[in-house]
Design an enzyme around this catalytic site. Structure first.
Site, short mmCIF file in Angstrom:
data_model
loop_
_atom_site.label_atom_id
_atom_site.label_comp_id
_atom_site.label_asym_id
_atom_site.label_seq_id
_atom_site.Cartn_x
_atom_site.Cartn_y
_atom_site.Cartn_z
N GLU A 149 0.79 -1.23 0.00
CA GLU A 149 0.00 0.00 0.00
C GLU A 149 0.83 1.29 0.00
O GLU A 149 0.79 2.08 0.95
CB GLU A 149 -0.98 -0.01 1.18
CG GLU A 149 -2.02 -1.11 1.04
CD GLU A 149 -3.22 -0.95 1.95
OE1 GLU A 149 -3.21 -0.07 2.83
OE2 GLU A 149 -4.19 -1.72 1.77
N GLU A 410 -36.13 -29.49 -23.93
CA GLU A 410 -35.32 -29.67 -25.14
C GLU A 410 -35.13 -28.32 -25.81
O GLU A 410 -36.06 -27.53 -25.94
CB GLU A 410 -36.01 -30.65 -26.09
CG GLU A 410 -36.04 -32.07 -25.57
CD GLU A 410 -36.58 -33.03 -26.59
OE1 GLU A 410 -36.69 -32.64 -27.78
OE2 GLU A 410 -36.86 -34.19 -26.23
#
Length: 483
Positions: A149, A410
Site C-alpha cells: 500500500e 429440449e
C-alpha cells in the site's frame, strides 16, 4: 513482528487449520526493521512483549502453546513460522508491509512512500535482499511482495518506476526462484499508470513479475452506502479493471492480495461490495488473499487483545467466525481456467456470489435446478439460450412463470427461453415470461436452494433495494468436472 495467535494455539495447529479450510498460501507480513535493525531483530519474543508492557499472561500463554518460540529472537521466530507453514504444505508470500513496526496504514505514518521518515529506499532494498537471501532455502516461499500500500503526499509515478525496479532487481539477484510482487499507488488501488509504460527489469518480466491490487468497500464507502448496488457494482468493477484488471489482457498475473468483509455480516456496505468482488474474482479467475486470518491482535493501536472482526477465525482462534462466509470464499479457491486447466473446451458456470454456489441439477427433482456445487457445464449461445453442454439431447433453461422453479426443456422446443444480462453489473439473468410481457430474472427460492424466476429487482436505481439474491455471474471455466 511476532505472528498473531501464538498465545492462542500451537503454531502447528494454526498451520494445519489453514490447509484444512482449503487455503494454500499465507501472505505473511514483515517490517523492514526486522531485517535491517539487528538490535531489534535479535531481541527475543519474551523481551519484545516485555518492552511493550504487555500482560505477563501473554508470554505465559505463548510459553504454554509454543514453548520453542518464546526465547527465540524475533527473526528466528519469523523463520519458525515460515518453516512450519512449509511443513504443512502451505506456501508463503513474504510481504514487506511497513518499515517501522506498528499498525498499518495511514497517509502520514512515515511509512507510506519512498523518502518518508521511516522509508529510506536504500534501507528498504537492504531489507529485501536480506529476506530474499535468508529464505532462499525455504521452498515454500514462492514470492516476495516488495511493499504494501504505497501512499501519502510523496507518492508519484516516476519514483515508483525507479525504486520498484531497484527492489525487483535486488530480490531477483538474491533469489532467482521467487515471484516478485509489485503493488500500486493510493493504498494499492491504482496500477493504471502501467497502461502506457512498462517496468524495465533485467529478467523476464512476464515469467516472474506479479502485480497486486487491493479492494475493500471502504475504498468507495459512500457509493456502496448511497448508490443502487447494480450501478455501483458495475461502475466500480469497471474502475478496478481500468486501474488494474487491464494487466490480465496483457498476460501479466494480477493478485487481489487484500479483499475482505466484516465477518459478522452486520456491515451493509461490506455485504453489497463483497458479492460484487466475489463475482469479479471468479470472472477474472484471480489469485487472491483474504484479509484476514487472525481473530485478534496482541496489541493494535494501543488496544490489547483487540478483536479483528474481519478475521476468519473467532476471538479465541478455535472456531471459524462465520461458516457461511468461509463457504463463499471456498467456492473460488480452485482456479476456473488458470494454468494447467485446459482439459476441456471452455464452458460457463452460473455462479451465485451471495452463496458461493452455482446453478446445478437438482438431484431430488427431475428436470429442476438448484444452487449447489459448480458441477454443470453450461453454454450461453448466440441465440441467447442457456443450455447444458453434456448429455445426448441438449437441454435449455426455461422459465415456467413468476415465482415458479425454472425447468429444463429440449432446446428445439418453441417454449425455450431466451436470456439476456440486465443491469449495469450484467448479473441479472433475465427473460420474458412465455405468453406475456413480464420480465423475470433468475432467483433463489425461499428454501434457499431452488432456482426460480421472479420480477427483476433493483433495476430502477433505488439505493435501498438489495439485488444480491438475483446476481448470477456467467463465468468461463475449463476446470475438469468429475461426476
Amino acid at each position: 513482528m511476532v505472528a498473531e495467535g501464538m498465545s492462542k494455539l500451537p503454531l502447528d495447529e494454526i498451520s494445519k487449520a489453514i490447509g484444512a479450510m482449503g487455503f494454500n498460501c499465507v501472505r505473511l507480513t514483515w517490517p523492514t526493521f526486522l531485517a535491517t535493525n539487528d538490535p531489534l531483530a535479535n531481541i527475543t519474543v519474551r523481551q519484545s512483549f516485555d518492552r511493550l508492557g504487555l500482560n505477563f499472561s501473554d508470554v505465559s500463554l505463548i510459553e504454554r502453546h509454543n514453548p520453542a518460540l518464546v526465547d527465540l529472537s524475533l527473526i528466528e521466530a519469523y523463520q519458525a513460522v515460515v518453516s512450519n507453514l512449509g511443513d504443512n504444505n502451505v506456501m508463503v508470500i513474504l510481504d514487506n508491509h511497513i518499515s517501522k513496526p506498528g499498525w498499518c496504514c495511514s497517509r502520514t505514518d512515515g511509512n507510506g512512500f519512498f523518502g518518508d521518515t521511516y522509508f529510506d529506499p536504500n534501507v528498504w532494498v537492504e531489507g529485501l535482499n536480506y529476506m530474499a537471501t535468508l529464505f532462499g532455502s525455504h521452498k515454500n516461499v514462492i514470492g516476495m511482495s516488495l511493499r504494501n500500500e504505497l501512499r501519502g503526499p510523496r507518492q508519484n509515478v516516476e519514483d515508483w518506476f525507479k525504486y520498484m525496479a531497484m527492489g525487483a532487481e535486488a530480490v531477483h539477484a538474491a533469489n532467482k526462484d521467487v515471484l516478485v510482487i509489485l503493488s500500486g499507488l493510493s493504498f494499492d488501488n491504482d496500477l493504471g499508470f502501467l497502461s502506457t509504460r512498462q517496468l524495465n527489469v533485467s529478467f523476464s518480466s512476464k515469467s516472474k513479475l506479479v502485480f497486486e491490487v487491493h479492494w475493500y468497500s471502504f475504498s468507495n464507502s459512500e457509493a456502496w452506502g448511497n448508490g443502487n448496488p447494480n450501478d455501483v457494482c458495475g461502475r466500480i468493477s469497471g474502475s478496478v479493471t481500468n486501474n488494474a484488471g487491464f494487466l490480465l489482457d496483457r498476460q501479466f498475473p494480477l493478485f487481489l492480495s487484500e479483499f475482505g468483509i466484516d465477518q459478522r455480516g452486520v456491515n451493509e456496505r461490506d455485504n453489497r461490495y463483497f458479492s460484487c468482488a466475489m463475482a469479479y474474482a471468479a470472472d477474472k479467475d484471480l489469485d487472491w488473499a483474504l484479509w484476514t486470518l487472525q481473530g485478534s491482535y496482541y496489541l493494535r493501536e494501543g488496544v490489547v487483545e483487540l478483536e479483528e472482526v474481519y478475521g476468519l477465525l473467532s476471538l479465541n482462534w478455535t472456531t471459524v467466525r462465520n461458516q457461511t462466509q468461509l463457504q463463499r470464499v471456498q467456492s473460488i479457491q480452485q482456479p476456473f481456467r488458470g494454468p494447467g486447466l485446459s482439459e476441456v473446451p471452455p464452458y460457463k458456470i452460473i455462479f451465485h456470489p451471495l452463496t458461493g454456489h452455482c446453478v446445478t441439477l437438482d438431484s431430488s427433482r427431475r428436470l429442476a435446478l438448484a444452487v449447489g456445487p459448480c458441477s454443470e457445464r453450461w453454454n450461453f449461445s448466440d441465440d441467447q439460450t442457456l443450455s447444458l453442454t453434456t448429455g445426448s439431447t441438449p437441454s435449455c433453461i426455461t422459465t415456467v412463470g413468476v415465482g415458479m422453479p425454472v425447468a429444463l426443456t429440449e432446446c428445439d422446443d418453441v417454449m425455450s427461453s431466451k436470456w439476456a444480462l440486465l443491469s449495469s453489473c450484467h448479473m441479472h439473468v433475465s427473460t420474458k415470461v412465455a405468453g406475456g410481457n413480464a420480465t423475470v430474472c433468475l432467483d433463489v427460492g425461499g428454501d434457499d436452494r431452488s432456482v426460480i424466476t421472479n420480477p427483476c429487482r433493483c433495476l430502477g436505481g433505488d439505493a435501498s433495494c438489495d439485488p444480491e439474491g438475483q446476481w448470477f455471474k456467467l463465468v468461463t471455466s475449463t476446470r475438469l468436472i468429475i461426476s
